[in-house]
Write a protein that holds these residues in place. Structure first.
Motif, PDB file in Angstrom:
ATOM      1  N   SER A  15       0.821  -1.211   0.000  1.00  0.00           N
ATOM      2  CA  SER A  15       0.000   0.000   0.000  1.00  0.00           C
ATOM      3  C   SER A  15       0.859   1.268   0.000  1.00  0.00           C
ATOM      4  CB  SER A  15      -0.897  -0.013   1.238  1.00  0.00           C
ATOM      5  OG  SER A  15      -1.295   1.290   1.572  1.00  0.00           O
ATOM      6  N   SER A  16       0.540   2.175  -0.900  1.00  0.00           N
ATOM      7  CA  SER A  16       1.277   3.447  -0.945  1.00  0.00           C
ATOM      8  C   SER A  16       0.956   4.291   0.274  1.00  0.00           C
ATOM      9  CB  SER A  16       0.907   4.217  -2.215  1.00  0.00           C
ATOM     10  OG  SER A  16       1.267   3.459  -3.342  1.00  0.00           O
ATOM     11  N   THR A  17      -0.330   4.357   0.644  1.00  0.00           N
ATOM     12  CA  THR A  17      -0.693   5.189   1.798  1.00  0.00           C
ATOM     13  C   THR A  17      -0.038   4.643   3.070  1.00  0.00           C
ATOM     14  OG1 THR A  17      -2.770   3.928   1.921  1.00  0.00           O
ATOM     15  CG2 THR A  17      -2.871   6.093   0.894  1.00  0.00           C
ATOM     16  N   TYR A  18       0.016   3.332   3.197  1.00  0.00           N
ATOM     17  CA  TYR A  18       0.637   2.724   4.385  1.00  0.00           C
ATOM     18  C   TYR A  18       2.130   3.066   4.437  1.00  0.00           C
ATOM     19  CZ  TYR A  18       2.174  -0.842   7.711  1.00  0.00           C
ATOM     20  OH  TYR A  18       2.733  -1.488   8.788  1.00  0.00           O
ATOM     21  N   ALA A 126      -4.045   6.734  -8.155  1.00  0.00           N
ATOM     22  CA  ALA A 126      -3.234   6.402  -9.331  1.00  0.00           C
ATOM     23  C   ALA A 126      -2.969   7.700 -10.090  1.00  0.00           C
ATOM     24  CB  ALA A 126      -3.953   5.385 -10.201  1.00  0.00           C
ATOM     25  N   ARG A 127      -4.052   8.472 -10.309  1.00  0.00           N
ATOM     26  CA  ARG A 127      -3.876   9.709 -11.066  1.00  0.00           C
ATOM     27  C   ARG A 127      -4.687  10.893 -10.555  1.00  0.00           C
ATOM     28  NH1 ARG A 127      -0.991   9.308 -15.608  1.00  0.00           N
ATOM     29  NH2 ARG A 127      -0.459   7.168 -16.161  1.00  0.00           N
ATOM     30  N   ALA A 128      -5.963  10.670 -10.218  1.00  0.00           N
ATOM     31  CA  ALA A 128      -6.841  11.821  -9.973  1.00  0.00           C
ATOM     32  C   ALA A 128      -7.826  11.551  -8.849  1.00  0.00           C
ATOM     33  CB  ALA A 128      -7.608  12.145 -11.254  1.00  0.00           C
ATOM     34  N   ASP A 160       0.282  -0.422  -6.840  1.00  0.00           N
ATOM     35  CA  ASP A 160       1.032  -0.886  -5.662  1.00  0.00           C
ATOM     36  C   ASP A 160       2.238   0.012  -5.405  1.00  0.00           C
ATOM     37  OD1 ASP A 160      -0.646  -2.983  -5.657  1.00  0.00           O
ATOM     38  OD2 ASP A 160       0.882  -4.526  -6.037  1.00  0.00           O
ATOM     39  N   TRP A 161       2.650   0.065  -4.164  1.00  0.00           N
ATOM     40  CA  TRP A 161       3.847   0.832  -3.791  1.00  0.00           C
ATOM     41  C   TRP A 161       5.083   0.307  -4.525  1.00  0.00           C
ATOM     42  CZ3 TRP A 161       5.268   5.257  -1.944  1.00  0.00           C
ATOM     43  CH2 TRP A 161       6.515   5.432  -1.336  1.00  0.00           C
ATOM     44  N   THR A 162       5.110  -1.015  -4.771  1.00  0.00           N
ATOM     45  CA  THR A 162       6.271  -1.619  -5.449  1.00  0.00           C
ATOM     46  C   THR A 162       6.457  -1.074  -6.871  1.00  0.00           C
ATOM     47  OG1 THR A 162       4.799  -3.402  -6.105  1.00  0.00           O
ATOM     48  CG2 THR A 162       6.220  -3.835  -4.211  1.00  0.00           C
ATOM     49  N   GLU A 163       5.387  -0.513  -7.439  1.00  0.00           N
ATOM     50  CA  GLU A 163       5.462   0.013  -8.814  1.00  0.00           C
ATOM     51  C   GLU A 163       5.797   1.502  -8.853  1.00  0.00           C
ATOM     52  OE1 GLU A 163       1.457  -0.706  -9.906  1.00  0.00           O
ATOM     53  OE2 GLU A 163       1.705  -2.877 -10.096  1.00  0.00           O
ATOM     54  N   GLU A 166      11.423   5.419  -8.551  1.00  0.00           N
ATOM     55  CA  GLU A 166      12.425   5.977  -7.619  1.00  0.00           C
ATOM     56  C   GLU A 166      12.302   7.501  -7.561  1.00  0.00           C
ATOM     57  OE1 GLU A 166      14.325   4.660  -5.352  1.00  0.00           O
ATOM     58  OE2 GLU A 166      13.529   2.699  -5.912  1.00  0.00           O
ATOM     59  N   LYS A 167      12.026   8.087  -8.743  1.00  0.00           N
ATOM     60  CA  LYS A 167      11.924   9.556  -8.806  1.00  0.00           C
ATOM     61  C   LYS A 167      10.760  10.035  -7.922  1.00  0.00           C
ATOM     62  CE  LYS A 167      11.579  13.230 -12.156  1.00  0.00           C
ATOM     63  NZ  LYS A 167      10.855  13.599 -13.327  1.00  0.00           N
ATOM     64  N   SER A 168       9.613   9.361  -8.049  1.00  0.00           N
ATOM     65  CA  SER A 168       8.460   9.743  -7.215  1.00  0.00           C
ATOM     66  C   SER A 168       8.763   9.523  -5.743  1.00  0.00           C
ATOM     67  CB  SER A 168       7.237   8.908  -7.586  1.00  0.00           C
ATOM     68  OG  SER A 168       6.816   9.194  -8.878  1.00  0.00           O
ATOM     69  N   ARG A 169       9.366   8.397  -5.435  1.00  0.00           N
ATOM     70  CA  ARG A 169       9.667   8.102  -4.018  1.00  0.00           C
ATOM     71  C   ARG A 169      10.557   9.184  -3.407  1.00  0.00           C
ATOM     72  NH1 ARG A 169      10.040   1.808  -2.648  1.00  0.00           N
ATOM     73  NH2 ARG A 169       8.605   1.051  -4.229  1.00  0.00           N
ATOM     74  N   ALA A 170      11.537   9.646  -4.202  1.00  0.00           N
ATOM     75  CA  ALA A 170      12.451  10.679  -3.684  1.00  0.00           C
ATOM     76  C   ALA A 170      11.676  11.969  -3.432  1.00  0.00           C
ATOM     77  CB  ALA A 170      13.586  10.898  -4.682  1.00  0.00           C
ATOM     78  N   ALA A 171      10.776  12.313  -4.369  1.00  0.00           N
ATOM     79  CA  ALA A 171       9.983  13.544  -4.195  1.00  0.00           C
ATOM     80  C   ALA A 171       9.072  13.405  -2.975  1.00  0.00           C
ATOM     81  CB  ALA A 171       9.162  13.816  -5.459  1.00  0.00           C
ATOM     82  N   PHE A 172       8.475  12.228  -2.804  1.00  0.00           N
ATOM     83  CA  PHE A 172       7.581  12.011  -1.655  1.00  0.00           C
ATOM     84  C   PHE A 172       8.363  12.126  -0.335  1.00  0.00           C
ATOM     85  CE2 PHE A 172       4.827   8.992  -4.456  1.00  0.00           C
ATOM     86  CZ  PHE A 172       4.314  10.093  -5.115  1.00  0.00           C
ATOM     87  N   ALA A 173       9.562  11.537  -0.332  1.00  0.00           N
ATOM     88  CA  ALA A 173      10.369  11.558   0.902  1.00  0.00           C
ATOM     89  C   ALA A 173      10.677  12.996   1.306  1.00  0.00           C
ATOM     90  CB  ALA A 173      11.660  10.766   0.694  1.00  0.00           C
ATOM     91  N   GLN A 174      10.947  13.838   0.305  1.00  0.00           N
ATOM     92  CA  GLN A 174      11.234  15.262   0.584  1.00  0.00           C
ATOM     93  C   GLN A 174      10.007  15.943   1.176  1.00  0.00           C
ATOM     94  OE1 GLN A 174      12.601  17.458  -2.782  1.00  0.00           O
ATOM     95  NE2 GLN A 174      14.733  16.937  -2.418  1.00  0.00           N
ATOM     96  N   GLU A 175       8.839  15.649   0.580  1.00  0.00           N
ATOM     97  CA  GLU A 175       7.596  16.271   1.065  1.00  0.00           C
ATOM     98  C   GLU A 175       7.278  15.806   2.494  1.00  0.00           C
ATOM     99  OE1 GLU A 175       4.256  16.265  -1.678  1.00  0.00           O
ATOM    100  OE2 GLU A 175       2.879  16.605   0.010  1.00  0.00           O
ATOM    101  N   VAL A 176       7.514  14.518   2.745  1.00  0.00           N
ATOM    102  CA  VAL A 176       7.252  13.986   4.092  1.00  0.00           C
ATOM    103  C   VAL A 176       8.106  14.743   5.124  1.00  0.00           C
ATOM    104  CG1 VAL A 176       7.593  11.968   5.599  1.00  0.00           C
ATOM    105  CG2 VAL A 176       6.501  11.684   3.359  1.00  0.00           C
ATOM    106  N   THR A 177       9.389  14.900   4.820  1.00  0.00           N
ATOM    107  CA  THR A 177      10.296  15.582   5.755  1.00  0.00           C
ATOM    108  C   THR A 177       9.842  17.015   6.002  1.00  0.00           C
ATOM    109  OG1 THR A 177      12.094  14.207   4.943  1.00  0.00           O
ATOM    110  CG2 THR A 177      12.734  16.172   6.157  1.00  0.00           C
ATOM    111  N   LYS A 178       9.453  17.699   4.907  1.00  0.00           N
ATOM    112  CA  LYS A 178       9.040  19.104   5.012  1.00  0.00           C
ATOM    113  C   LYS A 178       7.768  19.228   5.859  1.00  0.00           C
ATOM    114  CE  LYS A 178       8.335  22.722   1.745  1.00  0.00           C
ATOM    115  NZ  LYS A 178       8.040  23.005   0.361  1.00  0.00           N
ATOM    116  N   THR A 179       6.787  18.353   5.591  1.00  0.00           N
ATOM    117  CA  THR A 179       5.512  18.419   6.327  1.00  0.00           C
ATOM    118  C   THR A 179       5.733  18.025   7.788  1.00  0.00           C
ATOM    119  OG1 THR A 179       4.379  17.847   4.290  1.00  0.00           O
ATOM    120  CG2 THR A 179       3.092  17.639   6.301  1.00  0.00           C
ATOM    121  N   ALA A 180       6.570  17.014   8.017  1.00  0.00           N
ATOM    122  CA  ALA A 180       6.844  16.573   9.391  1.00  0.00           C
ATOM    123  C   ALA A 180       7.475  17.713  10.192  1.00  0.00           C
ATOM    124  CB  ALA A 180       7.758  15.351   9.378  1.00  0.00           C
TER     125      ALA A 180
END
Ligand SMILES: Cc1cc2nc3c(=O)[nH]c(=O)nc-3n(C[C@H](O)[C@H](O)[C@H](O)COP(=O)(O)O)c2cc1C
Length: 231
Positions: A15-18, A126-128, A160-163, A166-180
């Motif tokens: 799960s991506s949200t998880y 997935a998109r919208a 799925d999160w497995t799909e 890497e580029k999206s994951r890196a962007a998400f990780a940055q957003e998580v840190t900023k929001t946290a």
């Protein structure tokens, strides 16, 4: 900080949200207790519309599910709700949970402890449909009186999160840190303007119209008609 997480899907590793929620927990939990609920397992019932809760919240026919969730939210500094987008909205199990807390909206009997808490909505699609699904949850947080709500709403372009690339994951990780960082900075702060306005508006309505006597009595008992504030 103490965190209660309500996962809107029973999926975990895939799960991506998880997975995004785990990143927030890693940033914010600091070894404090994390209480987790998985929907629909931990609250599998639909609201029957019996109206019992509006007179007495403990008389809900599903109180055995609602009580531990409410208690955990009450004990938390931060409440997280995750939800994948299903047909532009939250999944039914998330809506079913939120329906059970209608009696805690400011138009009825808001929990005074909510006003100094923070909340986070984690939505992926997935998109919208992230905006409308995010609003499904944000509306409840605001009307419960939660002081400040943050959101992580992103398209993952995947089932799925497995799909997820890497580029999206890196962007998400940055957003998580900023929001946290923002969540940490605002811990214990009073409610934002919108929540204060809703409180004053509902105080006026409760005092003038007393639509439901037990609601008006609750506001009175809390001293809110006499000028006391829950924050
Ligand atoms: C029944 C169902 C409905 C969905 N509806 C949408 C949708 O309206 N818009 C969208 O972009 N993705 C939609 N998706 C895809 C999911 O929102 C997306 O894959 C999400 O990241 C899944 O989150 P999870 O991995 O935490 O379960 C849907 C998926 C399912 C199973």
């Amino acid at each position: 900080m103490k965190i209660t997480v309500i996962y809107g899907t029973s999926r975990t590793e895939k799960s991506s949200t998880y997975n995004i929620a785990q990143q927030f927990l890693a940033e914010l939990a600091d070894g404090d207790p994390v209480t987790e609920f998985h929907l629909p397992k931990d609250m599998p019932a639909f609201c029957t519309g019996c109206f019992n809760c509006f007179s007495d919240t403990t008389t809900c026919p599903h109180y055995k599910y609602i009580q531990p969730i409410e208690e955990a939210m009450q004990n938390a500094d931060l409440i997280i709700i995750t939800a994948p987008v299903y047909v532009f909205h939250v999944p039914g199990q998330v809506k079913a949970l939120l329906d059970h807390f209608g009696c805690r909206w400011m138009g009825h009997k808001p929990n005074p402890q909510m006003f100094r808490k923070q909340a986070l909505v984690i939505i992926t699609a997935a998109r919208a449909g992230m905006r409308s699904a995010g609003k499904d949850v944000q509306d409840s947080f605001d009307w419960w009186g939660v002081g400040r709500t943050y959101s992580f709403k992103n398209a993952v372009l995947a089932g799925d999160w497995t799909e997820v690339t890497e580029k999206s994951r890196a962007a998400f990780a940055q957003e998580v840190t900023k929001t946290a960082r923002k969540i940490r900075r605002q811990q214990g702060a009073g409610p934002r303007l919108k929540v204060r306005i809703l409180f004053y508006l509902m105080r006026f309505v409760q005092k003038k119209y007393r639509f439901i006597e037990s609601d008006a009595a609750y506001w009175e008992e809390n001293g809110w008609f006499a000028g006391k504030k829950p924050w």
